[in-house]
Design an enzyme around this catalytic site. Sequence first.
Site, PDB file in Angstrom:
ATOM      1  N   GLU A 115       0.787  -1.045  -0.102  1.00 26.91           N
ATOM      2  CA  GLU A 115       0.162   0.067  -0.151  1.00 26.91           C
ATOM      3  C   GLU A 115       0.958   1.167  -0.064  1.00 26.91           C
ATOM      4  O   GLU A 115       0.416   2.406   0.341  1.00 26.91           O
ATOM      5  CB  GLU A 115      -0.718  -0.076   1.103  1.00 26.91           C
ATOM      6  CG  GLU A 115      -1.796  -1.239   1.334  1.00 26.91           C
ATOM      7  CD  GLU A 115      -3.058  -1.145   0.482  1.00 26.91           C
ATOM      8  OE1 GLU A 115      -3.065  -0.413  -0.399  1.00 26.91           O
ATOM      9  OE2 GLU A 115      -3.641  -2.201   0.238  1.00 26.91           O
ATOM     10  N   HIS A 139      -3.007   2.408   8.150  1.00 25.26           N
ATOM     11  CA  HIS A 139      -4.014   1.555   7.633  1.00 25.26           C
ATOM     12  C   HIS A 139      -4.068   0.466   8.428  1.00 25.26           C
ATOM     13  O   HIS A 139      -2.949  -0.317   8.559  1.00 25.26           O
ATOM     14  CB  HIS A 139      -3.474   1.270   6.035  1.00 25.26           C
ATOM     15  CG  HIS A 139      -4.575   0.261   5.523  1.00 25.26           C
ATOM     16  ND1 HIS A 139      -5.788   0.407   5.435  1.00 25.26           N
ATOM     17  CD2 HIS A 139      -4.277  -0.919   4.978  1.00 25.26           C
ATOM     18  CE1 HIS A 139      -6.459  -0.642   4.742  1.00 25.26           C
ATOM     19  NE2 HIS A 139      -5.549  -1.469   4.659  1.00 25.26           N
ATOM     20  N   HIS A 141      -7.162  -2.888  10.065  1.00 24.64           N
ATOM     21  CA  HIS A 141      -8.204  -3.640   9.892  1.00 24.64           C
ATOM     22  C   HIS A 141      -9.071  -3.429  11.214  1.00 24.64           C
ATOM     23  O   HIS A 141      -9.498  -4.586  11.850  1.00 24.64           O
ATOM     24  CB  HIS A 141      -7.991  -5.085   9.474  1.00 24.64           C
ATOM     25  CG  HIS A 141      -7.318  -5.147   8.135  1.00 24.64           C
ATOM     26  ND1 HIS A 141      -6.618  -6.289   7.739  1.00 24.64           N
ATOM     27  CD2 HIS A 141      -6.919  -4.222   7.107  1.00 24.64           C
ATOM     28  CE1 HIS A 141      -5.940  -6.059   6.566  1.00 24.64           C
ATOM     29  NE2 HIS A 141      -6.238  -4.799   6.014  1.00 24.64           N
ATOM     30  N   GLU A 169     -17.735  11.881  22.191  1.00 20.46           N
ATOM     31  CA  GLU A 169     -16.579  12.330  21.850  1.00 20.46           C
ATOM     32  C   GLU A 169     -16.081  12.608  20.202  1.00 20.46           C
ATOM     33  O   GLU A 169     -15.069  13.183  19.930  1.00 20.46           O
ATOM     34  CB  GLU A 169     -15.499  11.382  22.180  1.00 20.46           C
ATOM     35  CG  GLU A 169     -15.388  11.162  23.678  1.00 20.46           C
ATOM     36  CD  GLU A 169     -14.886  12.492  24.682  1.00 20.46           C
ATOM     37  OE1 GLU A 169     -14.102  13.144  24.164  1.00 20.46           O
ATOM     38  OE2 GLU A 169     -15.787  12.945  25.584  1.00 20.46           O
ATOM     39  N   HIS A 210     -12.986  -3.430   4.193  1.00 21.68           N
ATOM     40  CA  HIS A 210     -11.495  -3.879   4.279  1.00 21.68           C
ATOM     41  C   HIS A 210     -10.827  -3.307   5.379  1.00 21.68           C
ATOM     42  O   HIS A 210     -10.204  -3.766   6.310  1.00 21.68           O
ATOM     43  CB  HIS A 210     -10.932  -3.173   3.098  1.00 21.68           C
ATOM     44  CG  HIS A 210      -9.428  -3.443   2.999  1.00 21.68           C
ATOM     45  ND1 HIS A 210      -8.949  -4.178   1.866  1.00 21.68           N
ATOM     46  CD2 HIS A 210      -8.262  -3.148   3.742  1.00 21.68           C
ATOM     47  CE1 HIS A 210      -7.475  -4.243   2.034  1.00 21.68           C
ATOM     48  NE2 HIS A 210      -7.258  -3.587   3.205  1.00 21.68           N
TER      49      HIS A 210
END
Length: 279
Positions: A115, A139, A141, A169, A210
Amino acid sequence: MSKDAPVFIQEIIKTSSDMWQKGWAEANGGNISLRLKPEKMGNAPELRPKSEWFTLEKALPGLAGEKFLVSGTGKFLRNISLFPEKNVGVVELDGAGARYRLLWGFEPDGRPTSELEAHLRTHEAVKEASNDVMHAVIHTHAPNLIALSYALELTTETLTKLLWQSHAECVVGFPGGIEFIPWMMAGSPEIAEATATALRVRPLAVWQFHGVFGTGRNLDAAFGIIDMADKAAQIYLMARSTGRIACTLNTDQVRRIAANFKVVPDAAALAADTSAFFA
């Protein structure tokens, strides 16, 4: 890990361990990058070219000459604390921002995350948009945000408001909202460009089915904003699992919270109709 380890490596060790403990980084899932500031390199290991130049899909002149600490492709984030020199590395962009080469790490023959394009395009976008304040991209999951993308038909506006209404919040943490990016192939130039564009104006972007991209001035800040959003998603899913959501923060209450903390919520998100999610 030695206390004499470079500061920037200590930071990525903490963040990667936190991601693993959260259950955000199964197997080789998730990746991290940090734009390195020369004045904060500390006792850095010797950085010298150790590879040829690799051409990027798109030149990034805003990152010309910059160096990045990046997790490796196929690597488990939980192993960074054990063998940082094997699981992370430093890359450098050339004077046009069109190519990169390896300077340190990825031993013995590893490469940066698949990525990398999404990370670098995001770094260029947020560097400019934040006047050089933002340095970190994560990044990961995050499971509750992924679950929401299966459970509900979402847009940027409805996802943002749903999270604001689920955890008080959130409108303070990300008043600009959270981008929802419909499914695209991970690692593609298309999703890299969509993510970079989104993160010019928002700190978070969810990839449908994803995971999530988050940005921050450092890795702690990027981790924290993702954690806040994923907790809001978890609260919503827990409440919904009871079979009935009896009440939630309404639009006026969200507006009042924002005013109390002197932040301006995204107008389109505030106006979104999320009533079906709480029926």
